[in-house]
Motif scaffolding. Structure first.
Motif, PDB file in Angstrom:
ATOM      1  N   VAL A  22      13.326 -11.398  73.673  1.00 22.28           N
ATOM      2  CA  VAL A  22      13.919 -10.632  75.029  1.00 22.28           C
ATOM      3  C   VAL A  22      15.440 -11.396  75.050  1.00 22.28           C
ATOM      4  N   PHE A  23      15.478 -12.812  74.899  1.00 26.56           N
ATOM      5  CA  PHE A  23      16.825 -13.488  75.203  1.00 26.56           C
ATOM      6  C   PHE A  23      17.694 -13.840  74.245  1.00 26.56           C
ATOM      7  N   HIS A  24      17.145 -13.774  72.957  1.00 36.43           N
ATOM      8  CA  HIS A  24      17.969 -13.977  71.686  1.00 36.43           C
ATOM      9  C   HIS A  24      18.739 -12.670  71.123  1.00 36.43           C
ATOM     10  N   LYS A  25      19.935 -13.013  71.323  1.00 37.07           N
ATOM     11  CA  LYS A  25      20.953 -11.939  70.587  1.00 37.07           C
ATOM     12  C   LYS A  25      21.455 -12.154  69.210  1.00 37.07           C
ATOM     13  N   LYS A  26      21.248 -11.110  68.496  1.00 36.17           N
ATOM     14  CA  LYS A  26      21.477 -11.147  67.160  1.00 36.17           C
ATOM     15  C   LYS A  26      22.961 -11.385  66.784  1.00 36.17           C
ATOM     16  N   THR A  27      23.305 -11.839  65.726  1.00 38.18           N
ATOM     17  CA  THR A  27      24.665 -11.909  65.173  1.00 38.18           C
ATOM     18  C   THR A  27      24.694 -10.947  64.141  1.00 38.18           C
ATOM     19  N   PHE A  28      25.881  -9.960  63.998  1.00 44.81           N
ATOM     20  CA  PHE A  28      25.784  -9.157  62.859  1.00 44.81           C
ATOM     21  C   PHE A  28      26.970  -9.457  61.773  1.00 44.81           C
ATOM     22  N   THR A  29      26.820  -9.225  60.488  1.00 45.60           N
ATOM     23  CA  THR A  29      27.996  -9.192  59.541  1.00 45.60           C
ATOM     24  C   THR A  29      28.708  -8.000  59.465  1.00 45.60           C
ATOM     25  N   ILE A  30      29.842  -7.742  59.691  1.00 44.57           N
ATOM     26  CA  ILE A  30      30.526  -6.505  59.569  1.00 44.57           C
ATOM     27  C   ILE A  30      30.423  -6.136  58.091  1.00 44.57           C
ATOM     28  N   GLY A  31      30.217  -4.818  57.793  1.00 44.09           N
ATOM     29  CA  GLY A  31      30.102  -4.610  56.260  1.00 44.09           C
ATOM     30  C   GLY A  31      28.652  -4.758  55.655  1.00 44.09           C
ATOM     31  N   LYS A  32      28.079  -5.516  56.345  1.00 43.72           N
ATOM     32  CA  LYS A  32      26.448  -5.328  55.636  1.00 43.72           C
ATOM     33  C   LYS A  32      25.594  -4.656  56.875  1.00 43.72           C
ATOM     34  N   ASP A  33      25.734  -5.337  58.109  1.00 42.08           N
ATOM     35  CA  ASP A  33      24.978  -4.623  59.102  1.00 42.08           C
ATOM     36  C   ASP A  33      25.828  -4.791  60.358  1.00 42.08           C
ATOM     37  N   PRO A  34      26.640  -3.919  60.739  1.00 41.01           N
ATOM     38  CA  PRO A  34      26.845  -2.486  60.407  1.00 41.01           C
ATOM     39  C   PRO A  34      27.422  -2.343  58.936  1.00 41.01           C
ATOM     40  N   LYS A  35      27.379  -1.206  58.255  1.00 35.90           N
ATOM     41  CA  LYS A  35      28.245  -0.975  57.043  1.00 35.90           C
ATOM     42  C   LYS A  35      29.377  -0.473  57.883  1.00 35.90           C
ATOM     43  N   ILE A  36      30.650  -0.526  57.082  1.00 37.20           N
ATOM     44  CA  ILE A  36      31.748   0.095  57.457  1.00 37.20           C
ATOM     45  C   ILE A  36      31.644   1.490  57.895  1.00 37.20           C
ATOM     46  N   GLU A  37      31.080   2.360  56.888  1.00 35.88           N
ATOM     47  CA  GLU A  37      30.906   3.560  57.339  1.00 35.88           C
ATOM     48  C   GLU A  37      30.163   4.120  58.420  1.00 35.88           C
ATOM     49  N   GLU A  38      29.560   3.164  58.996  1.00 32.06           N
ATOM     50  CA  GLU A  38      28.533   3.425  60.277  1.00 32.06           C
ATOM     51  C   GLU A  38      29.656   3.101  61.492  1.00 32.06           C
ATOM     52  N   ILE A  39      30.525   2.528  61.500  1.00 29.60           N
ATOM     53  CA  ILE A  39      31.352   2.033  62.681  1.00 29.60           C
ATOM     54  C   ILE A  39      32.044   3.404  62.973  1.00 29.60           C
ATOM     55  N   SER A  40      31.831   3.595  64.203  1.00 27.90           N
ATOM     56  CA  SER A  40      32.383   4.766  64.995  1.00 27.90           C
ATOM     57  C   SER A  40      33.633   4.502  65.733  1.00 27.90           C
ATOM     58  N   SER A  41      33.864   3.213  65.991  1.00 23.55           N
ATOM     59  CA  SER A  41      35.252   2.864  66.624  1.00 23.55           C
ATOM     60  C   SER A  41      35.387   1.467  66.625  1.00 23.55           C
ATOM     61  N   VAL A  42      36.547   0.952  66.507  1.00 24.66           N
ATOM     62  CA  VAL A  42      37.114  -0.364  66.569  1.00 24.66           C
ATOM     63  C   VAL A  42      38.268  -0.575  67.869  1.00 24.66           C
ATOM     64  N   SER A  43      38.010  -1.494  68.788  1.00 23.91           N
ATOM     65  CA  SER A  43      38.978  -1.473  69.623  1.00 23.91           C
ATOM     66  C   SER A  43      39.501  -3.028  69.944  1.00 23.91           C
ATOM     67  N   VAL A  44      40.808  -3.450  70.175  1.00 26.08           N
ATOM     68  CA  VAL A  44      41.169  -4.767  70.496  1.00 26.08           C
ATOM     69  C   VAL A  44      42.145  -4.536  71.566  1.00 26.08           C
ATOM     70  N   GLN A  99      38.209  -1.650  57.596  1.00 27.68           N
ATOM     71  CA  GLN A  99      37.949  -2.561  56.456  1.00 27.68           C
ATOM     72  C   GLN A  99      37.957  -3.821  56.595  1.00 27.68           C
ATOM     73  N   THR A 100      39.464  -4.099  57.359  1.00 31.34           N
ATOM     74  CA  THR A 100      39.777  -5.527  57.496  1.00 31.34           C
ATOM     75  C   THR A 100      38.906  -6.320  58.501  1.00 31.34           C
ATOM     76  N   LEU A 101      37.890  -5.844  58.746  1.00 28.20           N
ATOM     77  CA  LEU A 101      36.727  -6.592  59.469  1.00 28.20           C
ATOM     78  C   LEU A 101      35.649  -6.875  58.644  1.00 28.20           C
ATOM     79  N   THR A 102      35.568  -6.555  57.344  1.00 24.00           N
ATOM     80  CA  THR A 102      34.536  -6.866  56.411  1.00 24.00           C
ATOM     81  C   THR A 102      34.418  -8.390  56.403  1.00 24.00           C
ATOM     82  N   GLY A 103      32.947  -8.711  56.673  1.00 25.69           N
ATOM     83  CA  GLY A 103      32.663 -10.234  56.357  1.00 25.69           C
ATOM     84  C   GLY A 103      32.651 -10.956  57.719  1.00 25.69           C
TER      85      GLY A 103
END
Length: 165
Positions: A22-44, A99-103
């Motif tokens: 419940v309290f552990h939050k997962k860390t994701f690696t962009i490009g693997k999980d999620p894949k680049i094609e799965e990303i619906s938006s990036v905001s900064v 793609q600039t976010l890969t890895g």
């Protein structure tokens, strides 16, 4: 007696496991999980203590409409007001940005409590299985330079298509 002790120990172990999940939050690696094609938006975005120091960029994909958009909001010093605009972009331009976010890591973020600094910035991504809660992209030493460069290059290549608000 041994059976009841075993049941209590198993119950405590199960409780600890449930609390961890419940309290552990997962860390994701962009490009693997999620894949680049799965990303619906990036905001900064970012900003400081004064009204005229905030800014933001976002690139998004609408699967239902099959469209890609780029949005920008910046302070225009000459006009002494915000310049806010958006444009349609191509799939390849959208992928160039994402793609600039890969890895990079997309990780839980717990900002320091009771600390008020004079400037902040963060970047987020969204995809169908995005986690809820406070997350942000960890850029490391290179910072957001590559992401900004991609946003700027796509914007500059399509200036004539921009619709300002």
């Amino acid at each position: 007696m041994k059976k009841s002790w075993f049941i209590i120990a198993a119950g405590l172990l199960l409780l600890v496991l449930i609390l961890f999940l419940v309290f552990h939050k997962k860390t994701f690696t962009i490009g693997k999980d999620p894949k680049i094609e799965e990303i619906s938006s990036v905001s900064v975005g970012g900003g400081g203590m004064s009204y005229d120091s905030s800014w933001n960029w976002s690139a998004s994909h609408s699967a239902s409409k099959g469209t890609y958009k780029l949005y920008r909001r910046m302070w225009d010093e000459k006009a002494n007001e915000y310049s806010e605009g958006e444009m349609q972009i191509t799939y390849n331009e959208y992928i160039k940005i994402v793609q600039t976010l890969t890895g990079l890591k997309y990780a839980p973020y717990d900002p320091p409590k009771n600390v008020m600094d004079d400037y902040s910035e963060s970047a987020r991504i969204f995809w169908p299985d995005s986690p809820s809660g406070s997350y942000r992209i960890e850029f490391g030493e290179g910072g957001m330079k590559d992401l900004f460069q991609a946003f700027n290059e796509v914007w500059d290549a399509n200036k004539e298509k921009a619709v300002y608000k």
